[in-house]
Design a protein around this motif. Sequence first.
Motif, short mmCIF file in Angstrom:
data_model
loop_
_atom_site.label_atom_id
_atom_site.label_comp_id
_atom_site.label_asym_id
_atom_site.label_seq_id
_atom_site.Cartn_x
_atom_site.Cartn_y
_atom_site.Cartn_z
N TRP A 83 0.75 -1.46 0.09
CA TRP A 83 0.17 -0.05 -0.09
C TRP A 83 0.78 1.32 0.16
CZ3 TRP A 83 1.51 2.47 4.64
CH2 TRP A 83 1.79 1.60 5.52
N TRP A 84 2.33 1.14 -0.17
CA TRP A 84 2.98 2.44 -0.15
C TRP A 84 3.97 2.27 -1.04
CZ3 TRP A 84 7.44 2.80 3.96
CH2 TRP A 84 7.80 4.21 3.84
N ASN A 85 3.91 3.47 -2.00
CA ASN A 85 5.21 3.55 -2.82
C ASN A 85 5.86 4.75 -2.55
OD1 ASN A 85 5.04 1.60 -4.79
ND2 ASN A 85 3.64 2.69 -6.09
N THR A 86 7.17 4.82 -2.41
CA THR A 86 8.02 5.97 -2.04
C THR A 86 9.11 6.28 -3.16
OG1 THR A 86 9.16 7.23 -0.27
CG2 THR A 86 9.58 4.74 -0.58
N THR A 87 9.39 7.38 -3.43
CA THR A 87 10.42 8.24 -4.20
C THR A 87 11.23 9.31 -3.88
OG1 THR A 87 9.01 7.22 -6.17
CG2 THR A 87 10.71 8.77 -6.66
N ILE A 88 12.47 8.98 -3.81
CA ILE A 88 13.30 9.82 -3.12
C ILE A 88 14.36 10.61 -4.41
CG2 ILE A 88 15.08 10.81 -1.60
CD1 ILE A 88 14.06 8.68 0.29
N TYR A 108 9.10 23.22 1.59
CA TYR A 108 7.66 23.23 1.66
C TYR A 108 7.31 21.76 1.54
CZ TYR A 108 8.00 23.07 -3.53
OH TYR A 108 8.46 22.70 -4.71
N ALA A 109 5.84 21.45 1.72
CA ALA A 109 5.23 20.23 1.75
C ALA A 109 3.80 20.37 1.29
CB ALA A 109 5.22 19.41 3.13
N ASN A 110 3.50 19.39 0.45
CA ASN A 110 2.08 19.36 -0.11
C ASN A 110 1.42 17.82 0.31
OD1 ASN A 110 2.89 21.44 -1.77
ND2 ASN A 110 4.01 20.23 -3.18
N LEU A 117 13.75 16.07 -3.20
CA LEU A 117 12.28 15.81 -3.25
C LEU A 117 11.71 14.40 -2.77
CD1 LEU A 117 12.43 17.04 -6.93
CD2 LEU A 117 12.03 18.40 -4.97
N TRP A 118 10.73 14.30 -1.98
CA TRP A 118 10.56 13.10 -1.46
C TRP A 118 9.00 12.91 -1.73
CZ3 TRP A 118 10.07 11.51 4.66
CH2 TRP A 118 9.86 10.30 4.68
N ASN A 119 8.75 12.05 -2.44
CA ASN A 119 7.24 11.60 -2.61
C ASN A 119 6.63 10.24 -2.22
OD1 ASN A 119 5.23 10.33 -4.79
ND2 ASN A 119 5.01 12.41 -4.87
N ASN A 120 5.53 10.16 -1.64
CA ASN A 120 5.13 9.21 -0.88
C ASN A 120 3.60 9.07 -1.41
OD1 ASN A 120 6.96 8.39 1.37
ND2 ASN A 120 6.70 10.46 1.31
N ASP A 177 4.06 14.73 0.02
CA ASP A 177 5.52 15.05 -0.46
C ASP A 177 5.99 16.14 -0.06
OD1 ASP A 177 5.12 17.36 -2.18
OD2 ASP A 177 3.86 16.07 -3.46
N GLY A 178 7.54 16.39 0.11
CA GLY A 178 8.11 17.42 0.61
C GLY A 178 9.55 17.85 -0.35
#
Length: 805
Positions: free
Chosen positions: A655-660, A723-725, A688-691, A704-705
């Motif tokens: 249930w979790w994909n993460t990209t750095i 910043y974070a979204n 850039l960190w996307n979850n 993401d941050g």
Amino acid sequence: MKKLSTLLALCLISAMIWAAPADPQIKGRLIDATSKQVIDFADVLLFKSGDTNPQMHTSPDVKGVFSLQKVKPGTYTLMIRLVGYDIIARENLVISDNTVLNLGDIEMKPLENGLAEVEVVAEKRQLVYKLDKKVVAASTNIVGSVGSAVDILENTPSIRVDADGEITFRGSAGFKVYIDGKPSVFSGTQALEQIPAGHIENIEIITTPSAKHDTDGDVGIINIITKKHSLKGLSGMVNLSGSTWLARNIDFLLTQQNNRSRWYVGGQWTDRLRKSDFDQEKTTIVGDQTTVSHSVGPRTGDSYYYTLKGGWNLELSKTSINVDLEGGYGGNKRKGDMSYKETGTTKGNEPVTELYNSIDDYDNDENIGLGSFSVEHRFNEKGHQIAASGYYKYGGHALEYFFNDLNDLEGNRQQGHRAYEAEHRETLRANLDYSLPFEKVGKLEAGYQYYSYLEDGNYSMEWWNPENQSFYWRDDIYNTFYFQEGVNSIYTILSANWKRFEAQAGVRGEHTHTVLKSSVPGANRTKNRFEFFPSVHLGYTFANDHRLLLSFSRRTTRPQLFYMEPYITYRDFYTAEIGNPDIRPEYINSFEMNYRKSFGENSVSATLFHRTRKDKIERLRVPYIAGVTLDSMANVGHDYSTGIELSTSLHPVRWWNTTINGNVYHYKVKNELAAGGKNESSTNYDILWNNLFTLGKYTRLQLDGSFVGPSVTTQGRTDAYWYANLAVRQQLLKRKLTATLAFKDIFRSACYISDIQTADLRSYTKIKPKYPQIMLTLSYTFNSFKGKSSQAKEDRNDMFEGIKH
């Protein structure tokens, strides 16, 4: 030329040395079962019988061809998966020594029902590296889906956006924008802002373009691949979005797919607003007078675009014909309402302080009409083909309007001006391309291109006379201008693929003719240049799907007209601009080495890069008159960027994909101006960190941050910010309706700070976006509209407004 010939020879010799007897391999070609078009974006996984973890992983090339090399003897299962298609599994594939198993054409069947279950296990990779480009999958960014192409690019390494919303890539704004391989109506950031995210299938980032591509744009090309429909019948989609900043967008796309032909109509109504609080302190020294000013207040920017488009495509057995038309109206606006305090000091006298309200308004708009035509003929199915295309764009009734008033605290106008720059623009492009495969492993490409850009118009200004309480025309500022640039280009490329090794080398020759005419005395210029631009791309796939890519490209940035306009204009009452008719082009040499490794559903890639730039063009600021600065574009010298980009994509649980994504590079500016700048260097970095979380069958959440490190310019520096979204996507009505709610800069941490310092100028600017920014997008599709490529970031642009003031 001698060096180039030696380079090409070395490439071919290297390829011959690396060639070897065939190793065991599995290969095939992916095509759409309905449309019979090739599929160039899918996951091809090889499992040993009985294992649950794949031993090898690859993706098809632009022709849909995939190949798994050096497969160890044994019995295997081949799995192929792609969002929107049924999963294919070929079992009991027996491989022995020297087996070359060619599976031929593999047809992938589009899904009609149950797509959501497949999406969980077949999520597209966010970033795919190919021999000469990176491919960003638009569907992987939920936050980006509520905006434009800029939003989608947010999580791409090395992308930055300054406080005016201008995108830079590895420190440069010199990139070209194409849509489905054709030049955009607009240029740079403005072009990306006008493309709705819902219309985008993929974005190709070509940082070291081959000789086939235009050489203009120092950091390469961003090519937007739009969605096409591949199922028969009528299909379409409608997107509607709005925000707390009062940004709004509505766009639609309808497509009718017949047996051999396809037509489409589409349109959009877009207002992308930016709202910021602006705070600037400026000190200028002119002669014996020192002026200190402080301006504080809100600024609003709006990029708007209202257009209709349509097109027709005919696919015969060996010939394809495409016609596209588009027309509308677009531009950008900016408004500010400042409290302005100015203190002037002359040696021997007491300081004098004055208080004003500064109101400014800027609008740059034009009527747009464009058309393109292309035809491609395939002599056979092996890639022997010839193609021709033409493109024309007309920009009429274009007007840049500048308005600025300084009012006293009672609202009485004390100073002010009105400026008008009326223009008309034309762009013409024609291409002829030929491709000839040879010896089963190689291909020769050659072609010709003609490009022409024309712009003419006049600039006039009204100035406020406090004594007469009226405006008068400034005859000393009035100017007429004419600019035309023509480029004739020829290119040739030789490429080959020997088992695990890929090689491509080419050269492009360009003759550029530029004419600049102005009513300013002594400003007319005529220039001619002929130049060569080589490119080399090498790739090798090691065992266990390790992949190494090497590339080199030489490019240029040709000065745009506003770089050269030899007359003073006013952006606002205290910021003037002037062009430089003698500004020279930039010349850039780019080197890259990319390593990529996939392991199951996870991947890691690293790119080492080095870029040198001669005659770097940069905006410089100097004191003009008391309290007023003058901006101008200048060749400041050389700069150098050396660093590494890292990207890691992980799927730790179902249930979790993460990209750095991150990059760090050393940036150095070697100043060659006599004054107004200095040698500077800095270590630039951003992370850039996307979850992406799967909360249910039809629900996705993205967090993401972004952290953007500090950077230097010839005259100063910009500070770091972060910043974070947060975004959530819900699918309804059997997945026909999608609702996306995005919250940008949720911790209210974004703040852009620029500090310019010279011997006679200090300009400190602080810009903070308005809070909150919440965006809602509703997307409706019918007849299972799917993206099909025609070929093979929370928006930092939304965050800030006002750095050029």
